[in-house]
Design a protein around this motif. Structure first.
Motif, PDB file in Angstrom:
ATOM      1  N   LEU A  88       0.835  -1.198   0.000  1.00  0.00           N
ATOM      2  CA  LEU A  88       0.000   0.000   0.000  1.00  0.00           C
ATOM      3  C   LEU A  88       0.875   1.256   0.000  1.00  0.00           C
ATOM      4  O   LEU A  88       1.185   1.816   1.049  1.00  0.00           O
ATOM      5  CB  LEU A  88      -0.930  -0.022   1.219  1.00  0.00           C
ATOM      6  CG  LEU A  88      -1.820  -1.265   1.345  1.00  0.00           C
ATOM      7  CD1 LEU A  88      -2.590  -1.243   2.656  1.00  0.00           C
ATOM      8  CD2 LEU A  88      -2.762  -1.366   0.156  1.00  0.00           C
ATOM      9  N   PRO A  89       1.264   1.709  -1.197  1.00  0.00           N
ATOM     10  CA  PRO A  89       2.063   2.937  -1.298  1.00  0.00           C
ATOM     11  C   PRO A  89       1.172   4.169  -1.195  1.00  0.00           C
ATOM     12  O   PRO A  89      -0.056   4.070  -1.277  1.00  0.00           O
ATOM     13  CB  PRO A  89       2.687   2.823  -2.690  1.00  0.00           C
ATOM     14  CG  PRO A  89       1.649   2.092  -3.482  1.00  0.00           C
ATOM     15  CD  PRO A  89       1.029   1.103  -2.505  1.00  0.00           C
TER      16      PRO A  89
ATOM     17  N   THR B 218       6.931   4.946  -8.175  1.00  0.00           N
ATOM     18  CA  THR B 218       6.454   4.155  -7.040  1.00  0.00           C
ATOM     19  C   THR B 218       6.283   2.702  -7.446  1.00  0.00           C
ATOM     20  O   THR B 218       6.675   1.794  -6.708  1.00  0.00           O
ATOM     21  CB  THR B 218       5.113   4.720  -6.523  1.00  0.00           C
ATOM     22  OG1 THR B 218       5.303   6.068  -6.105  1.00  0.00           O
ATOM     23  CG2 THR B 218       4.578   3.902  -5.371  1.00  0.00           C
ATOM     24  N   VAL B 219       5.714   2.457  -8.610  1.00  0.00           N
ATOM     25  CA  VAL B 219       5.525   1.090  -9.102  1.00  0.00           C
ATOM     26  C   VAL B 219       6.882   0.413  -9.284  1.00  0.00           C
ATOM     27  O   VAL B 219       7.063  -0.754  -8.926  1.00  0.00           O
ATOM     28  CB  VAL B 219       4.701   1.090 -10.406  1.00  0.00           C
ATOM     29  CG1 VAL B 219       4.689  -0.288 -11.055  1.00  0.00           C
ATOM     30  CG2 VAL B 219       3.279   1.565 -10.124  1.00  0.00           C
ATOM     31  N   ARG B 220       7.865   1.127  -9.805  1.00  0.00           N
ATOM     32  CA  ARG B 220       9.211   0.578  -9.961  1.00  0.00           C
ATOM     33  C   ARG B 220       9.782   0.186  -8.606  1.00  0.00           C
ATOM     34  O   ARG B 220      10.378  -0.876  -8.442  1.00  0.00           O
ATOM     35  CB  ARG B 220      10.127   1.593 -10.653  1.00  0.00           C
ATOM     36  CG  ARG B 220      11.498   1.017 -11.011  1.00  0.00           C
ATOM     37  CD  ARG B 220      12.495   2.093 -11.412  1.00  0.00           C
ATOM     38  NE  ARG B 220      12.811   3.003 -10.318  1.00  0.00           N
ATOM     39  CZ  ARG B 220      13.526   2.689  -9.222  1.00  0.00           C
ATOM     40  NH1 ARG B 220      13.983   1.479  -9.058  1.00  0.00           N
ATOM     41  NH2 ARG B 220      13.780   3.593  -8.301  1.00  0.00           N
TER      42      ARG B 220
ATOM     43  N   PHE C 159      11.071  -3.886  -4.338  1.00  0.00           N
ATOM     44  CA  PHE C 159      10.815  -4.351  -2.977  1.00  0.00           C
ATOM     45  C   PHE C 159      10.321  -5.795  -2.970  1.00  0.00           C
ATOM     46  O   PHE C 159      10.730  -6.600  -2.137  1.00  0.00           O
ATOM     47  CB  PHE C 159       9.783  -3.427  -2.307  1.00  0.00           C
ATOM     48  CG  PHE C 159       9.406  -3.829  -0.923  1.00  0.00           C
ATOM     49  CD1 PHE C 159      10.222  -3.501   0.155  1.00  0.00           C
ATOM     50  CD2 PHE C 159       8.229  -4.527  -0.684  1.00  0.00           C
ATOM     51  CE1 PHE C 159       9.871  -3.875   1.450  1.00  0.00           C
ATOM     52  CE2 PHE C 159       7.872  -4.899   0.601  1.00  0.00           C
ATOM     53  CZ  PHE C 159       8.693  -4.570   1.679  1.00  0.00           C
ATOM     54  N   ALA C 160       9.408  -6.111  -3.898  1.00  0.00           N
ATOM     55  CA  ALA C 160       8.807  -7.449  -3.965  1.00  0.00           C
ATOM     56  C   ALA C 160       8.727  -7.870  -5.438  1.00  0.00           C
ATOM     57  O   ALA C 160       7.741  -7.573  -6.111  1.00  0.00           O
ATOM     58  CB  ALA C 160       7.415  -7.437  -3.335  1.00  0.00           C
ATOM     59  N   PRO C 161       9.749  -8.542  -5.938  1.00  0.00           N
ATOM     60  CA  PRO C 161       9.789  -8.892  -7.368  1.00  0.00           C
ATOM     61  C   PRO C 161       8.610  -9.737  -7.856  1.00  0.00           C
ATOM     62  O   PRO C 161       8.330  -9.753  -9.050  1.00  0.00           O
ATOM     63  CB  PRO C 161      11.107  -9.661  -7.507  1.00  0.00           C
ATOM     64  CG  PRO C 161      11.954  -9.160  -6.379  1.00  0.00           C
ATOM     65  CD  PRO C 161      10.994  -8.892  -5.251  1.00  0.00           C
TER      66      PRO C 161
ATOM     67  N   VAL D 247      -0.353   0.002 -15.468  1.00  0.00           N
ATOM     68  CA  VAL D 247       0.678  -0.183 -14.451  1.00  0.00           C
ATOM     69  C   VAL D 247       1.702  -1.184 -14.978  1.00  0.00           C
ATOM     70  O   VAL D 247       1.334  -2.256 -15.487  1.00  0.00           O
ATOM     71  CB  VAL D 247       0.064  -0.668 -13.121  1.00  0.00           C
ATOM     72  CG1 VAL D 247       1.129  -1.084 -12.131  1.00  0.00           C
ATOM     73  CG2 VAL D 247      -0.813   0.423 -12.521  1.00  0.00           C
ATOM     74  N   ALA D 248       2.975  -0.840 -14.856  1.00  0.00           N
ATOM     75  CA  ALA D 248       4.059  -1.657 -15.407  1.00  0.00           C
ATOM     76  C   ALA D 248       4.420  -2.816 -14.479  1.00  0.00           C
ATOM     77  O   ALA D 248       5.546  -2.942 -14.006  1.00  0.00           O
ATOM     78  CB  ALA D 248       5.270  -0.780 -15.683  1.00  0.00           C
TER      79      ALA D 248
END
Length: 190
Positions: free
Chosen positions: A73-74, A81-83, A88-90, A103-104
């Protein structure tokens, strides 16, 4: 002994847990939606819930919790942020309800066309120590910081808030939230 907390605290299957427009959503319907989505979520232990519809967001959050996935939850949904979430969590995937989502990340569309439940489902008990989410700071002073939130901590926090607001008296209450999550995550009582 592991402590657990129920996913819902509503007294019966016909209790109203949400409103979608002018239509009430019962506990039975909510649980059916949560179970149906949980059964369809793809592999991966981390979910970026980008559902714009607040009800679908709540169903997605509970479905992830039910099947042991952790919600990320960003405070924003920018490409940067998505990058950072992917770093953080691949294994993160994006749960979304927008047919034009760009969203990428690997994406999973929340198709909400579920049949009516045939029978009420039992309210699941969730272990208190289950990791529910990582809530990220905004990163305005540097890299966003992830704060782990367990189901038990979230339930205890909600109960304490209800107590402070005088809502723990056994009556039915409706709470309406109007602040965006980015403001709520940084808000502190004075």
């Amino acid at each position: 002994m592991t402590s657990t907390f129920a996913l819902l605290s509503h007294p019966d299957p016909d209790s109203v847990v949400a409103w979608r427009g002018s239509q009430p959503v019962t506990a039975s319907r909510f649980l059916a939606d949560v179970h149906a989505l949980a059964a369809r979520l793809p592999a991966g232990d981390h979910v970026f819930n980008a559902c714009a519809d607040r009800y679908r967001f709540a169903v997605g959050l509970c479905a992830a919790l039910l099947c042991g996935k952790v919600s990320l939850l960003p405070s924003a949904q920018t490409p940067e942020t998505v990058r950072q979430l992917a770093a953080f969590a691949p294994d993160v995937f994006c749960l979304h309800d927008d047919a034009d989502c760009s969203v990428a990340l690997p994406r999973f569309f929340y198709d909400a066309s579920e049949p009516e439940p045939s029978a009420p489902l039992p309210v699941p008990d969730i272990p208190a120590e289950r990791l529910m989410a990582y809530v990220f700071t905004s990163g305005t002073t540097g890299q966003p910081v992830a704060h782990a939130k367990t189901w038990g901590a979230m339930v205890r926090g909600a109960r304490a808030t209800a107590q402070r607001l005088g809502l723990a008296d056994g009556r039915a209450w409706t709470l309406v939230g109007t602040l965006p999550p980015s403001i709520c995550s940084d808000w502190k009582p004075r």
